[in-house]
Design a protein around this motif. Structure first.
Motif, PDB file in Angstrom:
ATOM      1  N   ARG A 224       3.933   1.517  -1.163  1.00 29.76           N
ATOM      2  CA  ARG A 224       4.554   1.627  -2.487  1.00 29.76           C
ATOM      3  C   ARG A 224       3.599   2.209  -3.512  1.00 29.76           C
ATOM      4  NH1 ARG A 224       6.981  -4.024  -4.029  1.00 29.76           N
ATOM      5  NH2 ARG A 224       7.466  -2.893  -5.928  1.00 29.76           N
ATOM      6  N   VAL A 225       2.340   1.751  -3.478  1.00 23.94           N
ATOM      7  CA  VAL A 225       1.333   2.267  -4.414  1.00 23.94           C
ATOM      8  C   VAL A 225       1.084   3.747  -4.144  1.00 23.94           C
ATOM      9  CG1 VAL A 225      -1.121   2.134  -5.048  1.00 23.94           C
ATOM     10  CG2 VAL A 225       0.236   0.049  -4.855  1.00 23.94           C
ATOM     11  N   GLN A 226       1.002   4.121  -2.872  1.00 22.73           N
ATOM     12  CA  GLN A 226       0.777   5.523  -2.528  1.00 22.73           C
ATOM     13  C   GLN A 226       1.927   6.396  -3.025  1.00 22.73           C
ATOM     14  OE1 GLN A 226      -2.067   6.862  -1.080  1.00 22.73           O
ATOM     15  NE2 GLN A 226      -1.072   8.710  -1.791  1.00 22.73           N
ATOM     16  N   ARG A 227       3.149   5.916  -2.859  1.00 24.29           N
ATOM     17  CA  ARG A 227       4.312   6.671  -3.357  1.00 24.29           C
ATOM     18  C   ARG A 227       4.264   6.821  -4.874  1.00 24.29           C
ATOM     19  NH1 ARG A 227       8.908   3.795   0.340  1.00 24.29           N
ATOM     20  NH2 ARG A 227       8.514   4.981   2.238  1.00 24.29           N
ATOM     21  N   LEU A 228       3.876   5.747  -5.562  1.00 21.69           N
ATOM     22  CA  LEU A 228       3.762   5.822  -7.020  1.00 21.69           C
ATOM     23  C   LEU A 228       2.695   6.835  -7.430  1.00 21.69           C
ATOM     24  CD1 LEU A 228       3.998   2.050  -7.973  1.00 21.69           C
ATOM     25  CD2 LEU A 228       5.630   3.839  -8.580  1.00 21.69           C
ATOM     26  N   GLN A 229       1.562   6.807  -6.751  1.00 22.59           N
ATOM     27  CA  GLN A 229       0.490   7.758  -7.058  1.00 22.59           C
ATOM     28  C   GLN A 229       0.953   9.190  -6.791  1.00 22.59           C
ATOM     29  OE1 GLN A 229      -2.723   6.228  -4.655  1.00 22.59           O
ATOM     30  NE2 GLN A 229      -3.576   5.084  -6.372  1.00 22.59           N
ATOM     31  N   ASP A 230       1.633   9.391  -5.679  1.00 21.56           N
ATOM     32  CA  ASP A 230       2.143  10.727  -5.357  1.00 21.56           C
ATOM     33  C   ASP A 230       3.122  11.193  -6.430  1.00 21.56           C
ATOM     34  OD1 ASP A 230       0.618  10.658  -3.060  1.00 21.56           O
ATOM     35  OD2 ASP A 230       2.328  10.285  -1.710  1.00 21.56           O
ATOM     36  N   ASN A 231       4.014  10.304  -6.852  1.00 23.85           N
ATOM     37  CA  ASN A 231       4.984  10.658  -7.889  1.00 23.85           C
ATOM     38  C   ASN A 231       4.293  10.978  -9.211  1.00 23.85           C
ATOM     39  OD1 ASN A 231       7.174  10.351  -6.192  1.00 23.85           O
ATOM     40  ND2 ASN A 231       7.598   8.265  -6.834  1.00 23.85           N
ATOM     41  N   LEU A 232       3.261  10.222  -9.546  1.00 25.54           N
ATOM     42  CA  LEU A 232       2.520  10.494 -10.781  1.00 25.54           C
ATOM     43  C   LEU A 232       1.817  11.836 -10.709  1.00 25.54           C
ATOM     44  CD1 LEU A 232       1.022   6.984 -11.608  1.00 25.54           C
ATOM     45  CD2 LEU A 232       2.776   8.222 -12.885  1.00 25.54           C
ATOM     46  N   GLN A 233       1.227  12.138  -9.560  1.00 23.66           N
ATOM     47  CA  GLN A 233       0.532  13.417  -9.402  1.00 23.66           C
ATOM     48  C   GLN A 233       1.513  14.578  -9.466  1.00 23.66           C
ATOM     49  OE1 GLN A 233      -1.688  12.992  -5.780  1.00 23.66           O
ATOM     50  NE2 GLN A 233      -3.340  11.874  -6.771  1.00 23.66           N
ATOM     51  N   GLU A 234       2.669  14.428  -8.838  1.00 23.28           N
ATOM     52  CA  GLU A 234       3.695  15.470  -8.891  1.00 23.28           C
ATOM     53  C   GLU A 234       4.171  15.665 -10.322  1.00 23.28           C
ATOM     54  OE1 GLU A 234       6.813  14.488  -6.155  1.00 23.28           O
ATOM     55  OE2 GLU A 234       5.460  14.546  -4.441  1.00 23.28           O
TER      56      GLU A 234
ATOM     57  N   GLU B 220       0.833  -1.204   0.000  1.00 30.99           N
ATOM     58  CA  GLU B 220       0.000   0.000   0.000  1.00 30.99           C
ATOM     59  C   GLU B 220       0.870   1.257   0.000  1.00 30.99           C
ATOM     60  OE1 GLU B 220      -3.865   1.761   2.375  1.00 30.99           O
ATOM     61  OE2 GLU B 220      -2.534   0.385   3.427  1.00 30.99           O
TER      62      GLU B 220
END
Length: 86
Positions: free
Chosen positions: A55-65, A53
């Protein structure tokens, strides 16, 4: 050092212990030990899920940034036209 088991392997082990307990044909002490093993597997699974979870949150944050960084500002002509209209 023991090899790290996959989520699927741990789930299979937990299911095996659950079937063993559900069958009900083992002595009390063995039932308790099996239950304890299952509880330990549940904790391992929770940790793996928590890590996933995160890791997925970090990926989502990176995509949003990245998406925010790539947004194109208004062109000069659009900004001037909206100022002239107002």
């Amino acid at each position: 050092m023991a090899e790290r088991q996959s989520f699927e392997e741990l789930v299979a082990q937990l299911e095996e212990r659950a079937r063993k307990l559900e069958a009900g044909n083992i002595p009390l002490e063995e039932s308790i030990a099996t239950y304890e093993e299952g509880a330990a597997l549940v904790e391992q699974l929770r940790k793996l899920l928590g890590d996933a979870e995160l890791r997925v949150q970090r990926l989502q944050d990176n995509l949003q940034e990245g998406a925010a960084f790539r947004e194109e500002p208004e062109s000069y002509d659009e900004a001037a036209a909206s100022n002239d209209a107002g």
